[in-house]
Design a protein around this motif. Structure first.
Motif, PDB file in Angstrom:
ATOM      1  N   PHE A   1      26.193  39.245 -28.867  1.00  0.00           N
ATOM      2  CA  PHE A   1      26.790  40.703 -28.672  1.00  0.00           C
ATOM      3  C   PHE A   1      27.303  41.264 -29.179  1.00  0.00           C
ATOM      4  CE2 PHE A   1      29.784  42.290 -25.477  1.00  0.00           C
ATOM      5  CZ  PHE A   1      28.773  43.044 -24.162  1.00  0.00           C
ATOM      6  N   VAL A   2      27.691  42.200 -29.614  1.00  0.00           N
ATOM      7  CA  VAL A   2      28.030  43.377 -30.110  1.00  0.00           C
ATOM      8  C   VAL A   2      28.872  44.085 -29.737  1.00  0.00           C
ATOM      9  CG1 VAL A   2      25.903  43.858 -31.903  1.00  0.00           C
ATOM     10  CG2 VAL A   2      26.033  44.781 -29.860  1.00  0.00           C
ATOM     11  N   SER A   3      29.895  44.799 -30.355  1.00  0.00           N
ATOM     12  CA  SER A   3      31.065  45.451 -29.871  1.00  0.00           C
ATOM     13  C   SER A   3      30.548  47.064 -29.677  1.00  0.00           C
ATOM     14  CB  SER A   3      32.054  45.491 -31.556  1.00  0.00           C
ATOM     15  OG  SER A   3      31.679  46.577 -32.395  1.00  0.00           O
ATOM     16  N   ASN A   4      29.443  47.292 -30.614  1.00  0.00           N
ATOM     17  CA  ASN A   4      28.981  48.952 -29.698  1.00  0.00           C
ATOM     18  C   ASN A   4      28.603  48.722 -28.993  1.00  0.00           C
ATOM     19  OD1 ASN A   4      26.626  50.663 -29.908  1.00  0.00           O
ATOM     20  ND2 ASN A   4      28.098  51.603 -32.186  1.00  0.00           N
ATOM     21  N   ARG A   5      29.474  49.830 -28.019  1.00  0.00           N
ATOM     22  CA  ARG A   5      28.992  49.452 -26.585  1.00  0.00           C
ATOM     23  C   ARG A   5      27.284  50.287 -26.105  1.00  0.00           C
ATOM     24  NH1 ARG A   5      34.330  52.290 -26.312  1.00  0.00           N
ATOM     25  NH2 ARG A   5      33.276  53.874 -25.823  1.00  0.00           N
ATOM     26  N   GLU A   6      27.399  51.788 -27.029  1.00  0.00           N
ATOM     27  CA  GLU A   6      25.854  52.160 -27.142  1.00  0.00           C
ATOM     28  C   GLU A   6      24.704  51.208 -26.912  1.00  0.00           C
ATOM     29  OE1 GLU A   6      23.384  55.413 -28.614  1.00  0.00           O
ATOM     30  OE2 GLU A   6      25.271  55.254 -29.513  1.00  0.00           O
ATOM     31  N   ALA A   7      24.792  50.444 -28.206  1.00  0.00           N
ATOM     32  CA  ALA A   7      23.549  49.414 -28.322  1.00  0.00           C
ATOM     33  C   ALA A   7      24.209  48.641 -27.407  1.00  0.00           C
ATOM     34  CB  ALA A   7      24.414  48.891 -29.556  1.00  0.00           C
TER      35      ALA A   7
ATOM     36  N   ALA B   1      20.792  47.298 -24.391  1.00  0.00           N
ATOM     37  CA  ALA B   1      19.571  46.265 -24.250  1.00  0.00           C
ATOM     38  C   ALA B   1      19.679  45.929 -22.310  1.00  0.00           C
ATOM     39  CB  ALA B   1      20.951  45.078 -24.907  1.00  0.00           C
ATOM     40  N   ILE B   2      21.007  46.480 -22.238  1.00  0.00           N
ATOM     41  CA  ILE B   2      21.136  46.105 -20.316  1.00  0.00           C
ATOM     42  C   ILE B   2      20.009  47.438 -19.831  1.00  0.00           C
ATOM     43  CG2 ILE B   2      22.254  46.382 -18.479  1.00  0.00           C
ATOM     44  CD1 ILE B   2      25.226  46.191 -20.105  1.00  0.00           C
ATOM     45  N   GLU B   3      19.901  48.190 -20.416  1.00  0.00           N
ATOM     46  CA  GLU B   3      19.014  49.190 -19.996  1.00  0.00           C
ATOM     47  C   GLU B   3      17.133  48.720 -19.631  1.00  0.00           C
ATOM     48  OE1 GLU B   3      19.425  53.467 -21.315  1.00  0.00           O
ATOM     49  OE2 GLU B   3      21.165  53.163 -20.101  1.00  0.00           O
ATOM     50  N   GLU B   4      17.035  48.244 -21.278  1.00  0.00           N
ATOM     51  CA  GLU B   4      15.820  47.456 -21.348  1.00  0.00           C
ATOM     52  C   GLU B   4      15.769  45.904 -21.107  1.00  0.00           C
ATOM     53  OE1 GLU B   4      15.769  47.972 -25.587  1.00  0.00           O
ATOM     54  OE2 GLU B   4      15.437  50.285 -25.372  1.00  0.00           O
ATOM     55  N   GLY B   5      16.236  45.645 -19.686  1.00  0.00           N
ATOM     56  CA  GLY B   5      16.706  44.814 -19.539  1.00  0.00           C
ATOM     57  C   GLY B   5      16.454  42.996 -20.220  1.00  0.00           C
TER      58      GLY B   5
END
Length: 450
Positions: free
Chosen positions: A360-366, A370-374
């Protein structure tokens, strides 16, 4: 990431990796002082020190070289975590060489970030932008009390409660995350749920693995303040220290935990097939580096979809690794390129860490992508568990870390064990903890409350 324990779990042997640095040093020393050193020699090579395993570091270096084929040549030295801080301190004190880049775990990061041994990164191109794109608690921990950026982390480590769906269904009658969440929504509810599990199983099964799960949750963010107030050098108030001891004692006294010992061999061996407990508190790295690492690979399909994740009664994080630059580095350009690439390159963060490592990375965009892609994991079936961690990470408020944190953590763990074994009362545990810390740091201020 808190790697000492993880490395023990994985059985990884750490070793020192040398690349002929001594020969290069002698060659450079033999040059005439007025002789110009070639740009390739000066900027083409960096050294990286880490407590991670050689296997992990080889992987990270490969990600860097793939993202930046013309980047610096990277020489890695892997050092056992127990020796890491003392080795760094000795080298800094003697003016000896350290890594151009150093991987430093969060508790140890506090030992150095208020000193001048780490390079201040504020003026390096892109540093402020990287922090702006990270979860606020991670960027907050990256700075010292003067607001100087002393390191940057590629990961966030929000924590929750991982649970076995089959056991939850058997003893609680529910297994879906939303239903389980209601049964552990606060500490009082969790304890009552634990009593029901103990009764329903005839004392054979507990809700939690170990009362020190409380400690995992409380030690960084959830304890009510920093271990030591950096402005007044005052230790955390007695009442807040006592709250942690008392909560762990309540867990133990009400048979809510299985009385195991986190991180020992029997605990790790039981992660795959133990039916002694339903859930345990671990941060985001608990899935790839603990749960999956201690489940035989030929059993992964068997356990697919049998794990779930819910939030703990209090928002917390645990661990985290910061990439720091030595203030005396002779190749700061190369060192910064490595730090910047490893903490902001979207391909590394997504394909190299999220998809491959499960980190789980610190970059919110990444993470949002990942959430949007399920994004999910076979162990959790169709649960998009990054949504849970995103919510947790977004609501964590960073508390300052200082040079005292390592000692406070070590002292507390030792005293907690004594109390849970029945050797100390809560009041005695508080007094013993304070005495232990004061013995090492007599300059600290100790008050009943602040």
């Amino acid at each position: 990431m808190k790697r000492k324990r993880i490395i023990i779990l994985l059985g990884v042997l750490l070793s020192f990796l040398t690349f002929g640095c001594g020969e290069e040093k002698q060659e450079n020393q033999s040059k005439n002082e007025n002789e110009e050193v070639s740009e390739e020699t000066d900027s083409g090579k960096i050294s990286v020190w880490s407590t991670l395993s050689q296997e992990e570091m080889n992987y990270y270096v490969s990600l860097y070289k793939e993202a930046n084929p013309d980047g610096a040549e990277v020489e890695v030295t892997c050092i056992p975590e127990d020796d890491y801080v003392s080795k760094l301190q000795a080298a800094f004190a003697a003016g000896e060489e350290v890594g151009d880049v150093m991987y430093i775990e969060i508790t140890n990061f506090g030992v150095f970030k208020e000193t001048g041994v780490l390079e201040t990164l504020n003026d390096y191109e892109g540093a402020e932008d990287i922090l702006e794109e990270q979860y606020e608690y991670v960027s907050g921990l990256s700075k010292n009390s003067a607001g100087e950026i002393k390191g940057i982390s590629y990961q966030a480590t929000p924590g929750g409660l991982w649970y076995r769906r089959d056991l939850a269904e058997k003893y609680l009658g529910v297994s879906e995350p939303k239903e389980v969440q209601e049964l552990v929504k606060d500490w009082d509810t969790l304890i009552e749920t634990g009593k029901k599990v103990y009764e329903a199983s005839g004392g054979e099964v507990a809700l939690l693995d170990d009362a020190t799960t409380v400690w995992t949750i409380m030690q960084y963010n959830a304890k009510g303040g920093p271990w030591v107030d950096p402005e007044t050098n005052t230790l955390l108030a007695d009442s807040k220290i006592a709250n942690i001891f008392q909560l762990a004692k309540n867990i133990r006294d009400n048979n809510v935990d299985a009385k195991l010992t986190q991180w020992d061999a029997s605990w790790t061996a039981g992660i795959y097939d133990s039916e002694k407990y339903i859930m345990m508190g671990l941060p985001s790295w608990g899935l790839p580096y603990v749960i999956k690492a201690n489940t035989p690979e030929d059993k992964w399909e068997e356990v697919a979809g049998n794990w779930g994740l819910v939030e703990a009664p209090q928002t917390y994080y645990s661990g985290g690794t910061w990439l720091c630059m030595s203030a005396t580095s002779e190749n700061k350009e190369g060192a910064w390129d490595f730090i910047k690439t490893m903490t902001s390159d979207q391909n590394i963060l997504t394909k190299g860490l999220i998809e491959y490592e499960g980190d789980f990375v610190s970059n919110r965009e990444a993470i949002r992508k990942a959430i949007e892609e399920g994004h999910t994991d076979q162990f959790l079936g169709d649960q998009n568990y990054f949504e849970v961690f995103d919510s947790i990470a977004s609501n964590i408020t960073a508390v300052p870390t200082t040079k005292y944190d390592t000692q406070c953590v070590n002292s507390f763990e030792a005293v907690l064990s004594q109390m849970l074994n029945g050797d100390l009362t809560v009041d005695e545990a508080v007094a013993s903890f304070k005495a232990d810390v004061q013995n090492v740091y007599p300059e600290l201020v100790f008050e009943e409350d602040r």
